[in-house]
Design an enzyme around this catalytic site. Structure first.
Site, mmCIF file in Angstrom:
data_model
loop_
_atom_site.group_PDB
_atom_site.id
_atom_site.type_symbol
_atom_site.label_atom_id
_atom_site.label_comp_id
_atom_site.label_asym_id
_atom_site.label_seq_id
_atom_site.Cartn_x
_atom_site.Cartn_y
_atom_site.Cartn_z
ATOM 1 C CB ALA A 1 -20.336 36.257 -56.298
ATOM 2 C CB ALA B 1 -66.578 4.843 -70.505
ATOM 3 N N GLY B 2 -64.248 5.719 -72.801
ATOM 4 C CA GLY B 2 -63.520 5.128 -73.922
ATOM 5 C C GLY B 2 -62.017 5.086 -73.723
ATOM 6 N N GLY C 1 -71.864 1.372 -75.957
ATOM 7 C CA GLY C 1 -72.482 2.485 -76.649
ATOM 8 C C GLY C 1 -72.800 3.652 -75.746
ATOM 9 C CE1 TYR D 1 -29.645 14.160 -48.127
ATOM 10 C CE2 TYR D 1 -28.201 14.037 -50.052
ATOM 11 C CZ TYR D 1 -29.101 13.433 -49.190
ATOM 12 O OH TYR D 1 -29.458 12.125 -49.380
ATOM 13 N NE ARG E 1 -60.078 7.334 -83.824
ATOM 14 C CZ ARG E 1 -61.136 8.029 -84.240
ATOM 15 N NH1 ARG E 1 -61.108 8.634 -85.424
ATOM 16 N NH2 ARG E 1 -62.217 8.135 -83.480
ATOM 17 N N GLY F 1 -72.814 14.252 -88.848
ATOM 18 C CA GLY F 1 -74.258 14.076 -88.914
ATOM 19 C C GLY F 1 -74.941 15.414 -89.111
ATOM 20 C CE1 TYR G 1 -30.061 24.605 -53.932
ATOM 21 C CE2 TYR G 1 -28.590 24.052 -52.109
ATOM 22 C CZ TYR G 1 -29.805 23.899 -52.764
ATOM 23 O OH TYR G 1 -30.762 23.068 -52.252
#
Length: 481
Positions: free
Chosen positions: A387, A14-15, A83, A394, A19, A146, A373
């Site tokens: 060649a 969700a954050g 939180g 198009y 940064r 931690g 092409y």
């Protein structure tokens, strides 16, 4: 579902990730062919959970649309980021408020986390009959993390102490909290209702659940990740690049152990969705992207970008770019070819130097060797395209199709103005502009008659180098006659 498959996996995504300094939500930044949250969801699915829910918040609609692009994913919306405890509560509410069985909570910005490690976490949680099991890791430098404090006798986790609050003795501990947990679902739902917000951030912390359950007499344990790098979270572009490097190394190692030769791993990129067979060879400077598949004995690179392309057995792609193409067994591509989406190159066919193809089906053994092409076309078997040929597909408004048969020999510098059909066994003269259908077995000549105007250079470009050369040549000819 196996005995250790969790009842649910809740992914926290969700954050905003400020940064990253990006308009793109953090969890949608990509490495190795998937978004950060995409990697986490893929790892979670390896556990075959009964339920999988991703908690979204910032740019929730964008994240949800991204997640559902490949396969439907259940999401819960956290309107306000109050939180991690609040986010998990939103996830459980999406599942009815309470879940019987193991609930694994994982962060959406940990792309290196593997399904194997999550499976080991679930297995440890079940084997130790814990109320909570923390995924921990032993790191070379635990500064800022931690610390996991254990009971020396039982090995149970007694507390998680943040670095700023740790004693010198606790700061020496190298086992740290990853932020990934396995919970007893029933106990989790009850404990989340008791989490308070009387902290400096005014938020509901998921880690408070551990102390709540421990104080109620329940056991808290830990499962140590085999590789501490798996738990790395991504918060900025530097960490994103480092995660990409680590994941790329892991993916290439997996490919090489499966029998693929990667000549220079340091210059090779591979996506998590790439598949391969033994004895494929990847040369330096090559990117293997998307759903690319390398068949047995195929060879790609150097300096090639192969995107979502099937490379057939024994085929060769040299210094070229391919995108959503199919390359048949034994076919040759390049150097410096570009195969665009919809290209299907047949067995032992060739798309040679400076050839571009788009939405084209090329038959077995057919060759388009140079400077051409081929767009919106079907070419039969064992045909050779001269060649500098162009398939003029198009008209400024719509695309049109060209069909060329089998065993044809088309001249150099041909223009095939679509829609047009060239039958089997046809020859076309060099320099022809083919605007009408050509019957099988014909020779098509579509060019103006040559006319030589003698003396034109001397009259129109007197004194030029060309005129001087022509005069000298004429005098030399006269002298020999």
């Amino acid at each position: 579902m196996s005995a250790t498959s969790p009842a649910a996996v809740v992914v926290l995504a969700a954050g905003e990730g400020t940064r990253m300094k990006s308009k793109t939500p953090k969890v949608l930044h990509e490495i190795s062919g998937r978004s950060l949250v995409g990697h986490v969801v893929a790892a979670a699915r390896e556990l075959a959970p009964q339920h999988l829910v991703v908690v979204v918040g910032h740019a929730g609609e964008q994240v949800t649309a991204h997640l559902n692009a490949d396969a439907p994913v259940r999401t819960a919306f956290q309107a306000e980021q109050n939180g991690t405890g609040h986010a998990v509560r939103m996830g459980l509410e999406e599942l009815g408020g309470s879940v019987e069985g193991t609930v694994i909570v994982v962060c959406g910005d940990t792309p290196l986390l593997s399904g194997e490690t999550l499976g080991a976490l679930a297995a440890t949680h079940a084997a130790d009959a814990n109320a909570v099991t923390v995924l921990s890791a032993e790191v070379p430098d635990s500064t800022g993390y931690g610390r996991i404090v254990r009971d020396p006798a039982s090995g149970a986790v007694t507390e998680i102490v943040e670095h700023k609050d740790a004693t010198d003795e606790q700061r020496a501990i190298r086992e740290i909290n990853s932020g990934v947990f396995a919970f007893d679902g029933r106990l989790l739902g009850d404990a989340l209702g008791k989490v308070r917000t009387d902290n400096s951030q005014g938020e509901e912390y998921l880690t408070d659940v551990l102390s709540i359950l421990r104080e109620a007499g329940h056991r808290v344990g830990a499962s140590v990740a085999g590789d501490h790098r798996e738990i790395l979270g991504i918060n900025n572009r530097l960490q994103l690049a480092e995660a990409r490097r680590l994941l790329n190394e892991r993916l290439l190692e997996r490919a090489m152990l499966a029998g693929v030769t990667v000549v220079d791993p340091s210059s090779t990129l591979i996506d998590a969705t790439v598949t391969y067979e033994r004895d494929a060879v990847v040369h330096p400077g090559t990117q293997l992207l998307g759903t690319t598949h390398l068949a047995e004995d195929s060879e790609v690179g150097p300096n090639s970008r192969i995107g979502s392309t099937v490379v057939g057995a024994g085929a060769r792609v040299d210094n070229s770019v391919t995108d959503s193409a199919e390359i048949g067994a034994g076919a040759l591509v390049g150097p410096y070819a570009y195969l665009r989406p919809g290209t299907r190159l047949g067995t032992k066919a060739k798309a040679g130097t400076y050839v571009e193809m788009k939405n084209a089906t090329i038959g077995e053994g057919t060759k388009v060797p140079h400077l051409s092409y081929v767009g919106d076309a079907t070419i039969g078997d064992h045909t050779n395209i001269g060649a500098a040929s162009v398939f003029v597909n198009y008209d400024g408004v719509a695309k049109h199709h060209t069909t060329i048969g089998s065993h044809c020999r088309t001249g150099s510098d041909n223009m095939f103005v679509a829609p047009v059909t060239v039958g089997d066994g046809v020859y076309t003269a060099a320099g022809s502009v083919i605007t009408k259908d050509v019957p099988a077995g014909s020779l098509a000549v579509a060019r103006g008659q040559q006319r030589n105007i003698e003396g034109w250079v001397a009259r129109k470009r007197p004194g030029s180098a060309a005129a001087q050369a022509a005069q000298a040549s004429s005098q030399e000819t006269d002298g020999q006659s």
